[in-house]
Design an enzyme around this catalytic site. Sequence first.
Site, PDB file in Angstrom:
ATOM      1  CG  ASP A  43      -2.252  -6.589  -2.631  1.00  0.00           C
ATOM      2  OD1 ASP A  43      -2.137  -7.446  -1.721  1.00  0.00           O
ATOM      3  OD2 ASP A  43      -3.136  -5.722  -2.629  1.00  0.00           O
ATOM      4  CB  THR A  98      -0.340  -4.452   6.079  1.00  0.00           C
ATOM      5  OG1 THR A  98      -1.597  -4.344   5.391  1.00  0.00           O
ATOM      6  CG2 THR A  98       0.338  -3.100   6.140  1.00  0.00           C
ATOM      7  CG  ASP A  99      -3.590  -7.801   3.092  1.00  0.00           C
ATOM      8  OD1 ASP A  99      -3.923  -7.115   4.080  1.00  0.00           O
ATOM      9  OD2 ASP A  99      -4.174  -7.755   1.996  1.00  0.00           O
ATOM     10  CB  SER A 116      -3.062 -10.632  -1.313  1.00  0.00           C
ATOM     11  OG  SER A 116      -3.622  -9.806  -0.318  1.00  0.00           O
ATOM     12  CB  THR A 138      -3.034 -21.325  21.117  1.00  0.00           C
ATOM     13  OG1 THR A 138      -4.327 -20.870  21.528  1.00  0.00           O
ATOM     14  CG2 THR A 138      -2.047 -20.170  21.173  1.00  0.00           C
ATOM     15  CD  GLN A 139      -8.797 -22.139  16.567  1.00  0.00           C
ATOM     16  OE1 GLN A 139      -9.754 -21.470  16.943  1.00  0.00           O
ATOM     17  NE2 GLN A 139      -8.949 -23.310  15.959  1.00  0.00           N
ATOM     18  CB  CYS A 140      -5.600 -17.830  22.299  1.00  0.00           C
ATOM     19  SG  CYS A 140      -6.906 -18.933  22.889  1.00  0.00           S
ATOM     20  CB  THR A 179      -0.931   0.010   1.236  1.00  0.00           C
ATOM     21  OG1 THR A 179      -1.815  -1.107   1.157  1.00  0.00           O
ATOM     22  CG2 THR A 179      -1.740   1.280   1.316  1.00  0.00           C
TER      23      THR A 179
END
Length: 339
Positions: free
Chosen positions: A58, A90-91, A60, A272-274, A13
């Site tokens: 980009d 940033t992605d 991505s 962990t997903q946390c 960006t």
Amino acid sequence: MRKRVYIAYTGGTIGMKRTRAGYVPASGFLQQQMEAMPELKHPSMPRFDVHEYAPLLDSSNMTPREWVAIARDIGDHYSRYDGFVVLHGTDTMAYTTSALPFMLSGLGKPVIVTGSQIPLCEVRNDGRENLITSLLIAANYNIPEVCLYFGGKLLRGCRAVKVSADGFAAFASPNVPPLGNVGIDIEINWDLVRKPRPRQRLRVEELASPVVSALRLFPGISPELVGNVLRPPLQGLVLEAYGVGNGPDHDDAFLAALTEATSRGVVIVDCTQCLEGTVDLSEYAAGSALARAGVISGFDMTAEAALAKLYYLFSSGYAPDKVKREMQRDLRGEMTVTG
């Protein structure tokens, strides 16, 4: 003597221009915006050279091939510059900042990865401060690490995650404090900065093409889906589990799919997903069942760091048993060592 910084402009960006289709990377446009910034010509700023990649991406569209290109680029220019700034979207920035520390073995100079949420071409943008501060840190602070600088925080690259899609404080390192905080002053937490090994030379560790993947558990996930993900030629998997690393221990078919895969050498790493915390496969029966199936703990590694580390270890030609051992050792500050 003014310090020299090498800017690797990969896209993202920060250097995009507005079009009818939205923001897009445009060759030469970043340099035009930088020419219009009088701050960059101030005597307190380092000299810098910009190397624009082709094509500009980009983030991505980033793949491990681009990680290799960035690492090689830094290696090729390493002796001629005091520090490096990588401009990146940033992605997938956290994936790149997780991979580069493993690839830049023996790093003794700062590599600062940054970007922005709003392009430099807009009147109100965050790219100006991120770029200026990244250049100052790369030139003047002896931090021999790959770092991510964004929104006033200097983070260890292999600890960073993106936490906001539209805020200026877009990144955090939940399980370790920032290496630096930027306000009126640039304050570095030197106790956290890794110490370079004396007389060690930079060596760029190439990535091969190992087959690794990631899978996030969700309630009701089918054993067939898990089994399909784990089929050959898969070599390694980051399993994003619940809480402290738990999974459905009442689902025999699910556990059988994991056991079958680990028995033939697939390395399954439990993260962990946390956002915060560490995996402990001994705390609950739902975690110890995964351990009995051959799953190993990723402790407090981010999923991004665990995936990058699997790429690196399998690219090094290690057998699965050694990959397992190395995954549970701290190599670049990517995990907290306890005990």
